[in-house]
Design an enzyme around this catalytic site. Structure first.
Site, mmCIF file in Angstrom:
data_model
loop_
_atom_site.group_PDB
_atom_site.id
_atom_site.type_symbol
_atom_site.label_atom_id
_atom_site.label_comp_id
_atom_site.label_asym_id
_atom_site.label_seq_id
_atom_site.Cartn_x
_atom_site.Cartn_y
_atom_site.Cartn_z
ATOM 1 N N PRO A 88 0.798 -1.193 0.072
ATOM 2 C CA PRO A 88 0.252 0.063 0.093
ATOM 3 C C PRO A 88 0.684 1.266 0.087
ATOM 4 O O PRO A 88 0.317 2.405 -0.413
ATOM 5 C CB PRO A 88 -0.826 -0.110 1.311
ATOM 6 N N GLU A 115 1.119 -6.760 8.461
ATOM 7 C CA GLU A 115 1.002 -5.532 8.408
ATOM 8 C C GLU A 115 2.460 -5.144 7.415
ATOM 9 O O GLU A 115 2.629 -3.762 7.238
ATOM 10 C CB GLU A 115 1.538 -4.920 9.752
ATOM 11 N N ARG A 153 -0.868 -8.992 -21.350
ATOM 12 C CA ARG A 153 -1.529 -8.610 -22.697
ATOM 13 C C ARG A 153 -0.713 -7.577 -23.456
ATOM 14 O O ARG A 153 -1.240 -7.336 -24.744
ATOM 15 C CB ARG A 153 -2.942 -8.132 -22.402
ATOM 16 N N ASP A 168 -6.446 0.633 -27.109
ATOM 17 C CA ASP A 168 -6.911 0.695 -25.728
ATOM 18 C C ASP A 168 -7.602 1.969 -25.484
ATOM 19 O O ASP A 168 -6.841 2.832 -25.526
ATOM 20 C CB ASP A 168 -5.911 0.168 -24.695
HETATM 21 C C1 9D3 Z 1 -2.516 0.751 8.730
HETATM 22 C C2 9D3 Z 1 -2.764 -0.797 8.814
HETATM 23 N N1 9D3 Z 1 -2.906 -1.652 7.983
HETATM 24 C C3 9D3 Z 1 -4.219 -2.376 7.552
HETATM 25 C C4 9D3 Z 1 -4.922 -2.805 8.613
HETATM 26 C C5 9D3 Z 1 -2.117 -1.257 6.710
HETATM 27 C C6 9D3 Z 1 -2.209 -2.289 5.580
HETATM 28 C C7 9D3 Z 1 -1.364 -3.241 5.727
HETATM 29 C C8 9D3 Z 1 -1.156 -4.305 4.700
HETATM 30 C C9 9D3 Z 1 -3.092 -2.442 4.758
HETATM 31 C C10 9D3 Z 1 -3.187 -3.380 3.501
HETATM 32 C C11 9D3 Z 1 -2.309 -4.337 3.554
HETATM 33 C C12 9D3 Z 1 -2.213 -5.427 2.670
HETATM 34 N N2 9D3 Z 1 -2.405 -4.685 1.357
HETATM 35 C C13 9D3 Z 1 -1.418 -4.906 0.370
HETATM 36 O O1 9D3 Z 1 -0.406 -6.010 0.604
HETATM 37 C C14 9D3 Z 1 -1.412 -4.442 -0.943
HETATM 38 C C15 9D3 Z 1 -2.089 -3.268 -1.514
HETATM 39 C C16 9D3 Z 1 -3.349 -2.679 -0.868
HETATM 40 O O2 9D3 Z 1 -3.799 -2.761 0.173
HETATM 41 N N3 9D3 Z 1 -4.101 -1.658 -1.749
HETATM 42 C C17 9D3 Z 1 -3.510 -1.480 -3.106
HETATM 43 N N4 9D3 Z 1 -2.573 -1.894 -3.352
HETATM 44 C C18 9D3 Z 1 -1.722 -2.694 -2.922
HETATM 45 S S1 9D3 Z 1 -0.615 -3.516 -3.328
HETATM 46 C C19 9D3 Z 1 -0.336 -4.653 -2.003
#
Ligand code: 9D3
Length: 256
Positions: A88, A115, A153, A168
């Site tokens: 994220p 996390e 693709r 596209d």
């Molecule tokens: C702040 C507390 N955490 C969530 C309760 C943070 C958090 C950790 C891990 C939020 C999401 C995740 C898991 N997400 C991913 O590994 C992830 C992701 C995403 O959540 N949104 C958009 N792209 C991606 S790429 C990997």
């Protein structure tokens, strides 16, 4: 292109990679996808892949040793690959990133869970952190699948001429016009007359206008990156859309 996916949920990947265009691309040898269970590289008796965060706090963090061993192993099989962490905290993945990846020999994708992963793995191995958008997933697996799909693709020869990547939505920064097929009358809802006319210029014009109207309504952020020919600008002026486009471009600074 070879994709190596490192995950603690390898089962996640079985059916999505075994259907449709990706299946065919794999069968034809245009892409290779290998899924590795990070747990196979955990050396302790319980095959632990996560542990409590130093400094305290909620949740668990993926331990460095199994990840390091899994990455080193993937590198052995995919030596020129770039290493991507789905996270994220990453840069937002988009079509131009996908096109860049399609030119690479390989990608090693680490799917985070819990996390996140120990920062020393990022420092030591990760070339790029990628997010697929501003929403919260439960882990990186679906994001890795999105990357495999979008990149595969774009690999030359994967798509047939009929669904070629060159027309596209995002290659022109315009959304697709509405589409219709038989029957002409579906329970009283009919197909726009122009599409039945056989007048190819009129059809192209109708589709272009519909694309632009739709883009203005739904994705005004794309308009700044759209480029129009002189003939297209004349059409948009005649439809009263050009002033709207200039207004949007002015507001967003005219980038793109
Ligand atoms: C702040 C507390 N955490 C969530 C309760 C943070 C958090 C950790 C891990 C939020 C999401 C995740 C898991 N997400 C991913 O590994 C992830 C992701 C995403 O959540 N949104 C958009 N792209 C991606 S790429 C990997």
């Amino acid at each position: 292109m070879r994709f190596d996916i490192l995950t603690i949920f390898p089962e996640f990947f079985s059916s999505p990679l075994d259907e449709g265009i990706i299946r065919r691309a794999r069968q034809d040898g245009m892409v290779e996808v290998a899924v590795t269970n990070i747990r196979d590289f955990a050396l302790d008796r319980h095959a632990m892949t996560d542990d409590r965060p130093f400094g305290g706090g909620e949740g668990m963090v993926m331990k460095p040793e199994p990840l390091a061993a899994a990455i080193e192993s993937a590198r052995g099989k995919n030596p020129r690959a770039r290493v991507v962490l789905l996270s994220p905290q990453g840069k937002k993945f988009d079509q131009s990133e996908a096109a860049g990846f399609a030119d690479l020999d390989g990608l090693i994708m680490i799917c985070g869970r819990y996390e996140g992963i120990d920062e020393r793995i990022i420092d030591r191995y990760v070339d790029l952190e990628l997010s697929i958008g501003d929403y919260v997933l439960t882990g990186g697996e679906l994001a890795a699948l999105v990357v495999v799909d979008a990149v595969t693709r774009l690999i030359p020869g994967v798509l047939g001429c009929s669904d070629s990547a060159s027309c596209d939505t995002f290659s022109r920064n315009l959304l697709k016009h509405p589409q219709y097929t038989r029957p002409r009358d579906f329970e009283g809802d009919t197909v726009p007359e122009v599409l039945l006319s056989g007048d190819h210029d009129a059809i192209a014009r109708w589709r272009f206008i519909a694309s632009v109207r739709r883009t203005i309504a739904r994705r005004p952020d794309l308009i700044s990156g759209a480029r129009f020919s002189g003939a297209e600008i004349k059409i948009l002026q005649a439809e009263g859309l050009w002033s709207e486009i200039e207004r949007i471009r002015g507001k967003s600074g005219g980038g793109g």
